[in-house]
Design an enzyme around this catalytic site. Structure first.
Site: not given
Ligand code: PGA
Length: 249
Positions: A95, A163, A169
């Site tokens: 992000e 990730e 998300g």
């Molecule tokens: P999530 O997020 O478990 O909601 O997919 C993981 C993260 O952004 O670290």
């Protein structure tokens, strides 16, 4: 060798200071016997100083600026984070890469500054869907890892989190094979930098109580970075309980 498993809860931009305290209290009260597991809670800055935790619970900040002090309106230094009791910091989250345009060099400054300040960086790396579909997963992981760790030959107090952006998300985690492949590849790169120290590699991206058992059993998965499911004490604790089943004593 993964002696200790790690589970970090990234609360992102959620929860008031009071809600942070309530959530941390509820999680700590639900978890009594967690030998072999390190729990890291990462509230927003406004909650960081408020929550009080004792080992094996630790606190992580979600961001920092790498300079020590000065005219950097809106930024927070590693010293400030440390004064709030943080032991870890999340850097390179997708992000921050995509929304705030953070690039590998900038992320590398944060990693180096964190280490200098004795704060453990949790360096997040991961490919986008476009990169995966175009066969660029390994190239992306390599660049993000080497870029983030530039200048380091000893990887002693560092955590890496894989990730995949498309799993964050979305409710759809990467599958066992995808996680296994990515983690093995990351381990290979880490070993090429420093094969003496063990760097835990966490998986993050839609980790939930019902997929955590399968994922934690993958050899190179040293724990999880959990977003959405960490905002609810019961689901976060269920994930930890799944990990307890395979913890190393
Ligand atoms: P999530 O997020 O478990 O909601 O997919 C993981 C993260 O952004 O670290």
């Amino acid at each position: 060798m993964k002696n200790t498993l790690i589970v970090a809860g990234n609360w992102k931009m959620n929860k008031s200071p009071k809600e942070c305290v309530d959530l941390a209290d509820r999680i700590t009260s639900l978890l009594s016997d967690i030998k072999g597991i390190q729990i890291i809670l990462s509230p927003p800055f406004t909650g960081l100083n408020e929550i009080q935790l004792k080992s094996p619970f630790y606190k992580a900040a979600q961001n920092c600026y790498h300079k020590e002090s000065g005219a950097y309106t809106g930024e927070i230094s590693l010293n400030m984070i440390k004064d709030c009791g943080a032991t870890h910091i999340i850097v390179g989250h997708s992000e921050r890469r995509s929304i705030f345009n953070e690039e590998n060099d900038f992320i590398n400054h944060k990693v180096l500054a964190a280490i200098k300040n004795e704060i453990v960086p949790i360096l997040c790396i991961g490919e986008s869907l476009h990169e995966r579909e175009n066969g660029l997963t390994e190239k992306t992981l390599y660049e993000q890892l080497m870029g983030g760790l530039k200048g380091l030959s000893i990887l002693e107090k560092i955590v890496v989190a894989y990730e995949p952006v498309w799993a964050i998300g979305t409710g759809v985690s990467a599958n066992k094979d995808q996680v296994e492949q990515a983690h093995n590849y990351i381990r290979k790169i880490l070993n090429s930098i420093d094969n003496k120290h063990y760097t835990p590699i966490l998986y993050g991206g839609s980790v939930k109580p019902d997929n955590s058992n399968e994922l934690i059993n993958i050899t190179e998965v040293g724990g999880f970075l959990v977003g959405g499911a960490s905002l609810d004490a019961d689901s976060f604790v269920s994930i930890v309980n799944e990990m307890r089943k395979i913890r190393r004593n």
